[in-house]
Design a protein around this motif. Structure first.
Motif, PDB file in Angstrom:
ATOM      1  N   ILE B 247      19.587  91.071 -20.161  1.00 36.89           N
ATOM      2  CA  ILE B 247      19.964  91.531 -18.812  1.00 36.89           C
ATOM      3  C   ILE B 247      21.486  91.506 -18.711  1.00 36.89           C
ATOM      4  O   ILE B 247      22.123  90.499 -19.005  1.00 36.89           O
ATOM      5  N   THR B 248      22.061  92.639 -18.328  1.00 35.96           N
ATOM      6  CA  THR B 248      23.527  92.724 -18.324  1.00 35.96           C
ATOM      7  C   THR B 248      24.128  92.807 -16.925  1.00 35.96           C
ATOM      8  O   THR B 248      25.284  92.454 -16.722  1.00 35.96           O
ATOM      9  N   HIS B 249      23.372  93.330 -15.948  1.00 29.66           N
ATOM     10  CA  HIS B 249      23.904  93.452 -14.586  1.00 29.66           C
ATOM     11  C   HIS B 249      22.757  93.238 -13.611  1.00 29.66           C
ATOM     12  O   HIS B 249      21.611  93.550 -13.927  1.00 29.66           O
ATOM     13  N   CYS B 250      23.118  92.743 -12.430  1.00 32.70           N
ATOM     14  CA  CYS B 250      22.125  92.778 -11.361  1.00 32.70           C
ATOM     15  C   CYS B 250      22.814  93.159 -10.066  1.00 32.70           C
ATOM     16  O   CYS B 250      24.000  92.928  -9.883  1.00 32.70           O
ATOM     17  N   ALA B 251      22.033  93.804  -9.181  1.00 33.75           N
ATOM     18  CA  ALA B 251      22.557  94.235  -7.886  1.00 33.75           C
ATOM     19  C   ALA B 251      21.363  94.432  -6.973  1.00 33.75           C
ATOM     20  O   ALA B 251      20.223  94.526  -7.452  1.00 33.75           O
TER      21      ALA B 251
END
Lengths: 301, 259
Positions: B247-251
């Motif tokens: 997992i590289t980004h969350c928003a």
């Protein structure tokens, strides 16, 4: 005295000249990445094939970045197809420009050969007919590469297995004209000179002396395999899979006498030896380099 | 046809005469010398495929592999100058290659190996900071609208065969005799640091990951996963992805209502 070509009279010397150290270098292969970082071998530079590093990320870039911090680098292209009868692949040239921008190599080289046709890439260095049309085309392509990359290209003399009935000049004359018209340098592959001379029954001494030796920016040494042609004569195959032959070492020593110490790569792409064995071969070249006189002042412009 | 077109046609077709313009110093038949180029092209490209598809080669043996690859190379020479990209349709070719029909899983093994090559060279992406995800997970009321971006190296393969076990057997992790070939398996391929990993996952995990790759928020993705696999465990699946650095980004997806 040669008469200046009307086609390339406006050509100016490329911005950046090669600046590899006058030492022996070896190829950089992924199986040696960690050992190189752990042992810091004494070697003048590493050389990589550009196309192996035209990938987005991952271990290849990770290790090349670390090794580049410690060693000079030569980037050697095998896919530009400078001798191709079609326009250069601009997208490929852009990718190369990005790679060179990222790693700032001390030299960039390519081949006097072609490897693509239409959309197909053949993954081999294919031979050219040495005639006026080919000369014009190759010079245009070299100009295009040098002006995009803003540096001098070192063009490598090929190893070939056939000649063309339609050739109107010999290979050394052809290379001399490309160098004169474009201001590119010569990557003198001594093994290729030997292989082609045996394969085509050329006088290798005369061949070497007819080349534009003042423009040599790097030397390649490699091994060959031996075969026979349809008449049973020796046919040498430039397979980069064996140690440098004694005859090629001898020729190399003679070249150093002619031009002085010059950055020299020990090239291997098949049957990659253990790092230590490869380094020992480079050390032999290094000893010859140290016995040679200092390079003549670079006066290529 | 210009002279290089003629040269290429003869390189790829051993039945064709070699180009007419060739000569040799001793008058010997240039075909014998032209054969060096034919062999260089063919064998270097077969070597490239053998390097990219080692398990396929192990499964069929070197002789069969090289013969099969030769047919492929002549039929589909590279359209790229970057050999790491060569062979994208080799799995589909294998699927239709009649002499390999007795190994129906072979094409999926090739698909898995292709995902591994892609993962190895994919763009770098730093894993999401564990604190950032912990913060997001600490707000369960907003979890359904959470968007997760996964690393570019990640790939999925949903196979009717036991591709993950076959892969593991060829890494020495288990023996081939232990593999039930006809067991359907889902493979997750990703790059953890510099290492490419092949993981066997549940079909629900694969559905969730596929939905995340399509940009769906976690709530909708979870519903799809549960519809496919009632035993789907979101926590275990996310832990799996997080541990592997996938997992590289969350928003938050503020445009979508919470389910």
């Amino acid at each position: 005295m040669m008469i200046a070509s009307p086609i390339h009279v406006t050509n100016s010397a490329p911005a950046r000249l090669p600046e590899l150290p006058c030492q022996a270098g070896i190829g950089l292969k992924s199986q040696h990445y960690q050992q190189i970082l752990e042992t810091d071998p004494a070697v003048g530079f590493f050389e990589v094939h550009a196309e192996n590093y035209l990938v987005a990320g991952g271990p290849f870039h990770h290790y090349l970045g670390l090794i580049r911090e410690r060693y000079p680098l030569s980037i050697h292209g095998v896919g530009l197809s400078i001798g191709g009868q079609q326009a250069l692949d601009r997208e490929h040239l852009e990718r190369l420009a990005t790679l060179l921008e990222r790693y700032q190599p001390q030299a960039f080289s390519e081949h006097l050969a072609w490897s693509s046709h239409g959309e197909v890439f053949l993954n081999d260095l294919l031979p050219l007919a040495y005639d006026a049309a080919t000369l014009t085309r190759v010079c245009e392509h070299v100009d295009q590469v040098q002006s995009r990359l803003q540096r001098q290209l070192l063009l490598e003399n090929p190893a070939t297995y056939v000649e063309f009935a339609s050739s109107s000049m010999d290979e050394a004359t052809f290379i001399g004209e490309v160098v004169r018209r474009t201001g590119c340098g010569l990557l003198l592959d001594v093994n290729n000179a030997y292989v082609s001379s045996v394969n085509h029954h050329w006088d290798v001494q005369a061949y070497l002396r007819a080349l534009p030796l003042h423009a040599v920016g790097e030397i390649h040494l490699a091994g060959f395999a031996e075969d026979r042609d349809a008449a049973g004569e020796r046919l040498l195959i430039d397979n980069h899979g064996a140690p440098v032959d004694a005859a090629v070492w001898q020729l190399y020593a003679e070249v150093l006498q002619l031009i002085g110490a010059t950055p020299t790569l020990l090239e291997r792409d098949n049957a990659i030896p253990p790092l230590q064995v490869w380094l020992e071969e480079a050390q032999h070249a290094q000893t010859l380099l140290e016995g040679a006189r200092a390079t003549r002042p670079q006066a290529l412009a | 046809m210009n002279s290089q077109a003629e040269f290429v046609a003869a390189l790829l077709d051993p039945e064709r005469d070699c180009p007419a313009d060739l000569k040799t110093w001793n008058g010997s038949d240039p075909a014998a010398r032209f054969a060096v180029y034919r062999n260089n092209v063919l064998s270097s490209l077969i070597d490239a495929l053998a390097a990219s598809f080692p398990v396929v080669q192990q499964l069929v043996g070197e002789t069969f592999f090289r013969a099969m690859a030769a047919v492929y190379v002549r039929h589909s020479p590279p359209r790229t100058r970057i050999l790491a990209d060569y062979g994208a349709d080799f799995p589909a070719f294998i699927q239709g290659f009649a002499p390999a029909a007795s190994l129906p899983y072979l094409a999926d093994v090739a698909r898995l190996e292709l995902l591994r090559i892609r993962a190895y060279h994919a763009a770098d992406a730093a894993p999401l900071d564990a604190d950032a995800l912990a913060t997001a997970l600490a707000a369960p009321e907003r979890l359904a609208s959470l968007l997760l971006r996964l690393q570019p190296a990640l790939g999925l393969l949903d196979s009717a065969f036991a591709v993950v076990s076959l892969w593991a057997a060829h890494q020495g992790a288990l023996t081939l005799a232990e593999v039930d070939l006809d067991q359907a398996q889902c493979a997750l391929v990703l790059r953890n640091g510099l290492e490419v990993e092949v993981l066997g996952i549940r079909s629900g995990d694969a559905v969730l990951i596929q939905a995340l790759l399509q940009g769906r928020p976690l709530g909708a993705a979870t519903q799809l996963a549960l519809a496919c696999d009632p035993a789907f465990d979101l926590g275990a699946c996310l832990a799996h992805l997080l541990r592997a650095g996938a997992i590289t980004h969350c928003a938050y997806d503020t445009q979508r209502p919470l389910p």
